[in-house]
Design an enzyme around this catalytic site. Sequence first.
Site, mmCIF file in Angstrom:
data_model
loop_
_atom_site.group_PDB
_atom_site.id
_atom_site.type_symbol
_atom_site.label_atom_id
_atom_site.label_comp_id
_atom_site.label_asym_id
_atom_site.label_seq_id
_atom_site.Cartn_x
_atom_site.Cartn_y
_atom_site.Cartn_z
ATOM 1 N N PHE A 125 85.549 41.228 64.592
ATOM 2 C CA PHE A 125 84.906 41.852 63.317
ATOM 3 C C PHE A 125 83.398 42.317 63.990
ATOM 4 C CE2 PHE A 125 82.343 41.675 59.343
ATOM 5 C CZ PHE A 125 83.411 42.184 58.684
ATOM 6 N N SER A 134 71.077 40.836 59.104
ATOM 7 C CA SER A 134 71.106 40.778 57.680
ATOM 8 C C SER A 134 71.087 42.349 57.096
ATOM 9 C CB SER A 134 69.859 39.998 57.126
ATOM 10 O OG SER A 134 69.896 38.682 57.752
ATOM 11 N N GLY A 244 85.389 37.089 50.788
ATOM 12 C CA GLY A 244 86.324 36.076 51.175
ATOM 13 C C GLY A 244 85.772 35.264 52.549
ATOM 14 N N GLN A 282 70.593 -0.499 51.194
ATOM 15 C CA GLN A 282 70.483 0.337 50.119
ATOM 16 C C GLN A 282 70.037 1.899 50.886
ATOM 17 O OE1 GLN A 282 67.271 0.887 46.982
ATOM 18 N NE2 GLN A 282 68.746 0.743 45.653
ATOM 19 N N GLN A 339 71.831 10.332 61.641
ATOM 20 C CA GLN A 339 70.941 9.090 61.309
ATOM 21 C C GLN A 339 71.417 7.537 61.208
ATOM 22 O OE1 GLN A 339 67.759 10.059 61.655
ATOM 23 N NE2 GLN A 339 66.885 8.114 61.055
ATOM 24 N N GLU A 366 77.824 35.321 58.952
ATOM 25 C CA GLU A 366 78.550 35.825 57.636
ATOM 26 C C GLU A 366 77.388 35.870 56.496
ATOM 27 O OE1 GLU A 366 82.687 35.307 57.221
ATOM 28 O OE2 GLU A 366 83.003 35.434 59.272
HETATM 29 C C1 LIG Z 1 77.952 31.964 66.610
HETATM 30 C C2 LIG Z 1 77.695 33.411 65.994
HETATM 31 C C3 LIG Z 1 78.852 34.080 65.716
HETATM 32 C C4 LIG Z 1 78.745 35.253 64.869
HETATM 33 N N1 LIG Z 1 79.761 36.364 64.836
HETATM 34 C C5 LIG Z 1 79.707 37.379 64.406
HETATM 35 C C6 LIG Z 1 80.950 38.360 64.369
HETATM 36 O O1 LIG Z 1 82.071 37.802 64.790
HETATM 37 N N2 LIG Z 1 80.653 39.411 64.078
HETATM 38 C C7 LIG Z 1 79.513 40.165 63.468
HETATM 39 O O2 LIG Z 1 79.320 41.062 63.131
HETATM 40 N N3 LIG Z 1 78.523 39.036 63.489
HETATM 41 C C8 LIG Z 1 78.450 38.005 63.821
HETATM 42 N N4 LIG Z 1 77.290 37.099 63.799
HETATM 43 C C9 LIG Z 1 76.002 37.477 63.503
HETATM 44 C C10 LIG Z 1 75.596 36.935 62.249
HETATM 45 O O3 LIG Z 1 76.195 37.443 61.424
HETATM 46 C C11 LIG Z 1 74.094 37.301 62.410
HETATM 47 O O4 LIG Z 1 73.348 36.582 63.221
HETATM 48 C C12 LIG Z 1 73.460 36.941 60.903
HETATM 49 O O5 LIG Z 1 73.835 37.966 59.992
HETATM 50 C C13 LIG Z 1 72.069 37.104 60.863
HETATM 51 O O6 LIG Z 1 71.562 38.292 61.567
HETATM 52 P P1 LIG Z 1 70.311 38.311 62.668
HETATM 53 O O7 LIG Z 1 70.850 37.091 63.601
HETATM 54 O O8 LIG Z 1 69.998 39.499 63.229
HETATM 55 O O9 LIG Z 1 69.243 37.520 61.863
HETATM 56 P P2 LIG Z 1 68.004 38.428 61.043
HETATM 57 O O10 LIG Z 1 68.731 39.587 60.209
HETATM 58 O O11 LIG Z 1 67.088 38.952 61.977
HETATM 59 O O12 LIG Z 1 67.339 37.226 60.147
HETATM 60 C C14 LIG Z 1 66.329 36.464 60.526
HETATM 61 C C15 LIG Z 1 65.736 35.757 59.524
HETATM 62 O O13 LIG Z 1 65.160 36.487 58.479
HETATM 63 C C16 LIG Z 1 65.838 36.435 57.328
HETATM 64 N N5 LIG Z 1 66.044 37.435 56.586
HETATM 65 C C17 LIG Z 1 66.424 38.642 56.907
HETATM 66 N N6 LIG Z 1 66.431 39.449 56.130
HETATM 67 C C18 LIG Z 1 65.950 38.824 54.658
HETATM 68 C C19 LIG Z 1 65.740 39.154 53.461
HETATM 69 N N7 LIG Z 1 66.147 40.329 52.945
HETATM 70 N N8 LIG Z 1 65.151 38.374 52.525
HETATM 71 C C20 LIG Z 1 64.870 37.055 52.998
HETATM 72 N N9 LIG Z 1 65.067 36.689 54.299
HETATM 73 C C21 LIG Z 1 65.683 37.392 55.095
HETATM 74 C C22 LIG Z 1 67.120 35.719 57.568
HETATM 75 O O14 LIG Z 1 67.555 34.909 56.625
HETATM 76 C C23 LIG Z 1 66.787 34.949 58.851
HETATM 77 O O15 LIG Z 1 66.290 33.514 58.424
HETATM 78 C C24 LIG Z 1 77.468 35.657 64.696
HETATM 79 C C25 LIG Z 1 76.491 35.017 64.922
HETATM 80 C C26 LIG Z 1 76.557 33.780 65.300
HETATM 81 C C27 LIG Z 1 75.085 32.945 65.754
#
Ligand SMILES: Cc1cc2nc3c(=O)[nH]c(=O)nc-3n(C[C@H](O)[C@H](O)[C@H](O)COP(=O)(O)OP(=O)(O)OC[C@H]3O[C@@H](n4cnc5c(N)ncnc54)[C@H](O)[C@@H]3O)c2cc1C
Lengths: 387, 258
Positions: A125, A134, A244, A282, A339, A366
């Site tokens: 995907f 994001s 999903g 506890q 922990q 995701e």
């Molecule tokens: C092991 C792994 C497998 C993956 N597999 C796939 C895959 O098969 N296919 C695929 O397409 N992608 C895949 N991904 C990508 C994954 O979906 C993205 O890493 C994720 O969507 C976040 O994008 P980014 O890493 O660019 O972070 P960024 O979008 O740069 O985000 C950085 C930070 O900013 C925050 N942020 C960004 N926008 C906002 C907002 N509007 N409001 C508040 N906070 C915000 C984020 O929450 C995060 O804390 C994978 C990632 C990993 C690590």
Amino acid sequence: MDLELSQEQKLIQSTAREFAQAELEPVAARLDQGGDQAAFLDNLKKLAGLGFMGLNVRDEYGGAQAGMVAFSLAITEIARACASTAVTVSVNNLVCSVIQSVGTEIQKKTYIPKICSGEFFAGSFALTEPGAGSDPASMTTSAVLHGNEWVLNGTKRFITSAPYAGVFIVWAVTDKAAPKGKGISCFLVPAGTPGLVVGRAEQKMGQHAAATNEVILEQCHISQDAILGTLNGGLRVAVGELLGGRIGIGSLALGVGLAAMDYATRYARDRVQFNQEITRFQAIQWMIADAYTELEAARLLLMQAAFREERGKAFAREAAMAKLFATEAANRACYSALQMAGGYGYSKEFPLERYARDVRVTSIYEGTSEIQRTIIAREILKEISQG
Amino acid sequence: MKILVCVKQVPDMESRFKVNSEGVWYDEKDLAFKLNEYDEFALEQAVRVKEQLGNTVDITVLSIGPDRVVEAIKKGLAMGGDRGIHIKDDHPWQKDPWQIASVIAAFARDKNFDLVFTGLQSQDRGSAQVGGILAELLGFACATTLVAFELNGDLVTVRQELDGGMCAILKFKLPAVVTCQMGLNTPRYPTLPNIMKARQKELLAFPVTNFIGPKNLAATERMYLPEKKGHGLVLEGDVNEVADRLVGVLKEKTTVLR
Ligand SMILES: Cc1cc2nc3c(=O)[nH]c(=O)nc-3n(C[C@H](O)[C@H](O)[C@H](O)COP(=O)(O)OP(=O)(O)OC[C@H]3O[C@@H](n4cnc5c(N)ncnc54)[C@H](O)[C@@H]3O)c2cc1C
């Protein structure tokens, strides 16, 4: 109201559990250390043989037609043993589901049975890019029609299963001039297509057995009918199908959280310090109570989202809530579990450090937790302003 | 060919058992139930016969018990059974093996089964009697504790596990009842599509009173958890002396040294 699983759902759950305990759990630690990709792929094939790659796929394409609740149960059980296997299964199901919902009959017949049967180890995907995570609408990968072929150019990042995927679903911009998000389409690119290059592997914190790679598209020619769904309608497909997928990732996190707490609680029951089992303190009891309560709440949120999907009700808000809560609760559970085991939790002698590393990414991929909150708030505000 | 596979649902053996209030069986509340492990080998062997001979084989999966046992029957159907029979009985544990076998025989008598597979024993009661009594009641040949099974025409050849690591090869003609030991084969996992498709298979339910037969021959007087044995024996002192005492204990209390 009936919170009881159907007999079929129970059988799917116990089949997943028995398979995971017998086949996945014994190799999970070794796979985490890297090196034995053959064993990992072999397990994927076996899981395909049992029908785990197409839980929601219709019978005619080789699926089980078992529904979203069964999907959630299966992913949780698989993740209890091996998170890397679980994410691969979850993404394969997602890929099947995208093709089934918007593909042409030929596309469905060409690809879905190959993923369901294990002829393809996986499907990928490919949405995320270096500059578009994001915010996938800001992607720059482009697809241009030349005669009767699309030519793709761009770079995808973090693509699960890329080295052994048989087919890639690739999103690309088809109308640069369109308003943001309205000019993106979706394509099916078979592995081995010239111009599709699987790039470097990500060096990750956890989920080591599941490959995550860069995918480079360089003058990648595909036929005109490789478009999946409608022209410029691709982003809506991604957004819809990821709902999903979120149930899958939430269920995965739940499985890892439960595995961690089950392990740590058993350990704590036997561990003696200050002349008593540490479960008499506890402080330890509260960790157990809090973690299991949160995991149970996570399970119910997941079941609710899955149940609504099966009933054809809106479930965007519920899926986002379930993913947000389950992944964060599972992270807290893994932290507590580690922990509770003290220094042994930090040692590779115990599986707890692996669980803690494996679970971390569930609140990132995701859709990050922040993005889930954005979705939840948007859904709630939409309802309130309508009322 | 018509095959009957008799299966039982038993608690997960990892459970914590409590004796019930009547003091004659375990408390079933809060237990998770699953298919008796020996019966998985019976089901698998039946399905292999069907694979060997093709669709002329018809497999009936039968279980006696409350509603929850339908899950065990459905697992059998998902593994390859053709139809299910649920004989409804809310307290099957009140019947001794003789009565259980009599109920099955009353059901099976006029159905012209050629071959009946059961597990060697159930994991909870462990009597290992039902298969043998059933064979007697039906007038079928019987072989127990199978570790290998082969069918040629109406001739059955089996390997039976005996005590002390010995085995026996038995040959007999159909009709027959055979009871299956663990390791007879490797039971398959039911596939998910087959679990879903099994919903379409015939599954008939009858009250156990339809097949009621003789009174029980043996009744459970009392059920109890074994008393906790004392702690282990710790030998201390001079190494030579301890070694002598250990040899003494092994000779006296065990069969390790004679
Ligand atoms: C092991 C792994 C497998 C993956 N597999 C796939 C895959 O098969 N296919 C695929 O397409 N992608 C895949 N991904 C990508 C994954 O979906 C993205 O890493 C994720 O969507 C976040 O994008 P980014 O890493 O660019 O972070 P960024 O979008 O740069 O985000 C950085 C930070 O900013 C925050 N942020 C960004 N926008 C906002 C907002 N509007 N409001 C508040 N906070 C915000 C984020 O929450 C995060 O804390 C994978 C990632 C990993 C690590």
